[in-house]
Design a protein around this motif. Sequence first.
Motif, PDB file in Angstrom:
ATOM      1  N   GLY A   5      45.653 -24.500  22.844  1.00  0.00           N
ATOM      2  CA  GLY A   5      46.313 -24.262  21.894  1.00  0.00           C
ATOM      3  C   GLY A   5      47.940 -24.238  21.922  1.00  0.00           C
ATOM      4  N   ILE A   6      48.036 -25.113  23.272  1.00  0.00           N
ATOM      5  CA  ILE A   6      49.799 -25.639  23.010  1.00  0.00           C
ATOM      6  C   ILE A   6      49.584 -27.420  23.061  1.00  0.00           C
ATOM      7  CG2 ILE A   6      51.375 -26.656  24.348  1.00  0.00           C
ATOM      8  CD1 ILE A   6      50.790 -23.811  25.971  1.00  0.00           C
ATOM      9  N   LEU A   7      49.821 -27.631  21.349  1.00  0.00           N
ATOM     10  CA  LEU A   7      50.265 -29.262  21.047  1.00  0.00           C
ATOM     11  C   LEU A   7      50.808 -29.916  21.511  1.00  0.00           C
ATOM     12  CD1 LEU A   7      49.079 -27.389  17.244  1.00  0.00           C
ATOM     13  CD2 LEU A   7      47.268 -27.881  18.819  1.00  0.00           C
ATOM     14  N   ASP A   8      51.866 -29.384  21.811  1.00  0.00           N
ATOM     15  CA  ASP A   8      53.002 -30.306  22.154  1.00  0.00           C
ATOM     16  C   ASP A   8      53.767 -30.258  24.037  1.00  0.00           C
ATOM     17  OD1 ASP A   8      53.390 -28.615  19.171  1.00  0.00           O
ATOM     18  OD2 ASP A   8      54.573 -30.401  19.946  1.00  0.00           O
ATOM     19  N   LEU A   9      53.533 -31.485  24.468  1.00  0.00           N
ATOM     20  CA  LEU A   9      53.762 -31.468  25.846  1.00  0.00           C
ATOM     21  C   LEU A   9      54.556 -32.390  25.906  1.00  0.00           C
ATOM     22  CD1 LEU A   9      49.841 -32.589  27.383  1.00  0.00           C
ATOM     23  CD2 LEU A   9      50.996 -30.076  26.269  1.00  0.00           C
ATOM     24  N   GLY A  10      55.571 -32.071  26.855  1.00  0.00           N
ATOM     25  CA  GLY A  10      56.357 -33.219  27.091  1.00  0.00           C
ATOM     26  C   GLY A  10      56.053 -33.980  29.203  1.00  0.00           C
ATOM     27  N   GLU A  11      56.188 -34.400  29.029  1.00  0.00           N
ATOM     28  CA  GLU A  11      56.843 -35.245  30.351  1.00  0.00           C
ATOM     29  C   GLU A  11      57.999 -36.472  30.376  1.00  0.00           C
ATOM     30  OE1 GLU A  11      54.572 -36.443  33.015  1.00  0.00           O
ATOM     31  OE2 GLU A  11      53.447 -34.410  32.679  1.00  0.00           O
ATOM     32  N   ASN A  12      58.437 -36.661  32.110  1.00  0.00           N
ATOM     33  CA  ASN A  12      59.750 -37.162  32.257  1.00  0.00           C
ATOM     34  C   ASN A  12      59.489 -38.643  32.608  1.00  0.00           C
ATOM     35  OD1 ASN A  12      58.984 -36.102  34.671  1.00  0.00           O
ATOM     36  ND2 ASN A  12      60.995 -35.352  34.810  1.00  0.00           N
ATOM     37  N   ARG A  13      58.285 -39.167  32.344  1.00  0.00           N
ATOM     38  CA  ARG A  13      57.909 -40.190  33.180  1.00  0.00           C
ATOM     39  C   ARG A  13      56.711 -40.801  32.499  1.00  0.00           C
ATOM     40  NH1 ARG A  13      61.886 -39.314  36.644  1.00  0.00           N
ATOM     41  NH2 ARG A  13      61.932 -38.483  38.350  1.00  0.00           N
ATOM     42  N   SER A  36      56.938 -48.926  26.992  1.00  0.00           N
ATOM     43  CA  SER A  36      55.308 -48.534  27.163  1.00  0.00           C
ATOM     44  C   SER A  36      54.839 -47.237  26.602  1.00  0.00           C
ATOM     45  CB  SER A  36      55.068 -48.500  29.212  1.00  0.00           C
ATOM     46  OG  SER A  36      55.421 -47.274  29.318  1.00  0.00           O
ATOM     47  N   VAL A  37      56.203 -46.489  26.346  1.00  0.00           N
ATOM     48  CA  VAL A  37      55.871 -44.863  26.074  1.00  0.00           C
ATOM     49  C   VAL A  37      56.070 -44.850  24.467  1.00  0.00           C
ATOM     50  CG1 VAL A  37      56.165 -44.314  28.157  1.00  0.00           C
ATOM     51  CG2 VAL A  37      58.197 -44.456  26.029  1.00  0.00           C
ATOM     52  N   ILE A  38      56.640 -45.862  23.824  1.00  0.00           N
ATOM     53  CA  ILE A  38      57.196 -45.542  22.074  1.00  0.00           C
ATOM     54  C   ILE A  38      55.990 -45.240  21.539  1.00  0.00           C
ATOM     55  CG2 ILE A  38      57.383 -48.292  22.004  1.00  0.00           C
ATOM     56  CD1 ILE A  38      59.583 -45.436  20.736  1.00  0.00           C
ATOM     57  N   ASP A  39      55.012 -46.284  21.480  1.00  0.00           N
ATOM     58  CA  ASP A  39      53.550 -45.622  20.802  1.00  0.00           C
ATOM     59  C   ASP A  39      52.993 -44.588  20.360  1.00  0.00           C
ATOM     60  OD1 ASP A  39      53.819 -48.158  19.319  1.00  0.00           O
ATOM     61  OD2 ASP A  39      52.885 -49.187  20.376  1.00  0.00           O
ATOM     62  N   ASP A  92      65.059 -48.482  18.377  1.00  0.00           N
ATOM     63  CA  ASP A  92      64.646 -49.604  17.457  1.00  0.00           C
ATOM     64  C   ASP A  92      63.944 -50.238  17.800  1.00  0.00           C
ATOM     65  OD1 ASP A  92      65.591 -48.331  14.212  1.00  0.00           O
ATOM     66  OD2 ASP A  92      66.636 -50.950  14.558  1.00  0.00           O
ATOM     67  N   ARG A  93      64.417 -50.938  18.218  1.00  0.00           N
ATOM     68  CA  ARG A  93      63.492 -52.536  18.118  1.00  0.00           C
ATOM     69  C   ARG A  93      62.074 -52.316  18.583  1.00  0.00           C
ATOM     70  NH1 ARG A  93      63.224 -57.082  22.114  1.00  0.00           N
ATOM     71  NH2 ARG A  93      64.187 -56.501  23.633  1.00  0.00           N
ATOM     72  N   ARG A  94      61.721 -51.455  19.673  1.00  0.00           N
ATOM     73  CA  ARG A  94      59.769 -51.362  19.413  1.00  0.00           C
ATOM     74  C   ARG A  94      59.597 -50.339  19.103  1.00  0.00           C
ATOM     75  NH1 ARG A  94      59.764 -55.430  23.160  1.00  0.00           N
ATOM     76  NH2 ARG A  94      60.924 -55.458  24.963  1.00  0.00           N
ATOM     77  N   ALA A  95      59.978 -49.484  18.572  1.00  0.00           N
ATOM     78  CA  ALA A  95      59.627 -48.700  17.564  1.00  0.00           C
ATOM     79  C   ALA A  95      58.593 -49.144  15.876  1.00  0.00           C
ATOM     80  CB  ALA A  95      60.078 -47.400  17.209  1.00  0.00           C
ATOM     81  N   SER A  96      57.602 -48.604  15.668  1.00  0.00           N
ATOM     82  CA  SER A  96      56.546 -49.229  14.810  1.00  0.00           C
ATOM     83  C   SER A  96      56.938 -48.499  13.498  1.00  0.00           C
ATOM     84  CB  SER A  96      55.601 -50.000  14.503  1.00  0.00           C
ATOM     85  OG  SER A  96      55.111 -48.785  15.544  1.00  0.00           O
TER      86      SER A  96
END
Length: 224
Positions: A49-57, A87-90, A108-112
Amino acid sequence: MKVSDNLAKIKTQIQEAAIRAGRNPDDIKVIAVTKYVSNERAEEAVEAGILDLGENRDEGLNGKYERIGDRAVWHFIGTMQTRKVKSVIDKVDYIHSLDRESLAKEIDRRASRKVNCFVQVNVSGEESKHGLEPDEVIPFIKSLSGYENIRICGLMTMAPFTEDKDVLRSCFRKLAEYQKYVQALKLPYAPCTELSMGMSNDFEIAIEEGATMIRIGTALVGKE
Ligand SMILES: *Cc1c(COP(=O)(O)O)cnc(C)c1O
């Protein structure tokens, strides 16, 4: 231990800390930090039931994203190298470690679309900790006005490695103080309503001091 058992225990602790502080426990979001664990274990967290996941790489995030995809909201919590943004922005909804203008520029440049960013603050002043010095925070946030895809949703810190509760508390309290300064600027791109603070060892104190997102690895999913 099953993630669901750990989660039940942590939820009780959250509830108790929130009540001590006169806060609503529903205002505190748990991010499961899955950087130490397998893709399967991360999936178990989602199923609990955890909806939020965090990664550092970026590797960790991409591997887990492949398995879990949009069933989770993704948080990038570690120092972010500028060349890894692409590689992660989307995939990420939140970046907890914005600490320099070159990184803002690349996001800012990579995000859509607009990306929620926390400005990481080195409240404790420890050499090893990343983030801006507290007195750099306001000028930094002011400098971001031209970046359409950046939304400053809050401030983030990592407390020093100590058992000293007073030191931890004063660190979290200072971050909350800076949040007020940012809010007082009333910048449309920096509502700064969130505080990302508190990990396995100190999340109860962080909640007492106003945390809205706590980042929990070891106590929730374990270390491997
Ligand atoms: C690893 C990590 C966490 C989680 O740490 P635990 O002590 O295992 O809960 C939280 N925040 C950041 C930025 C991390 O790198």
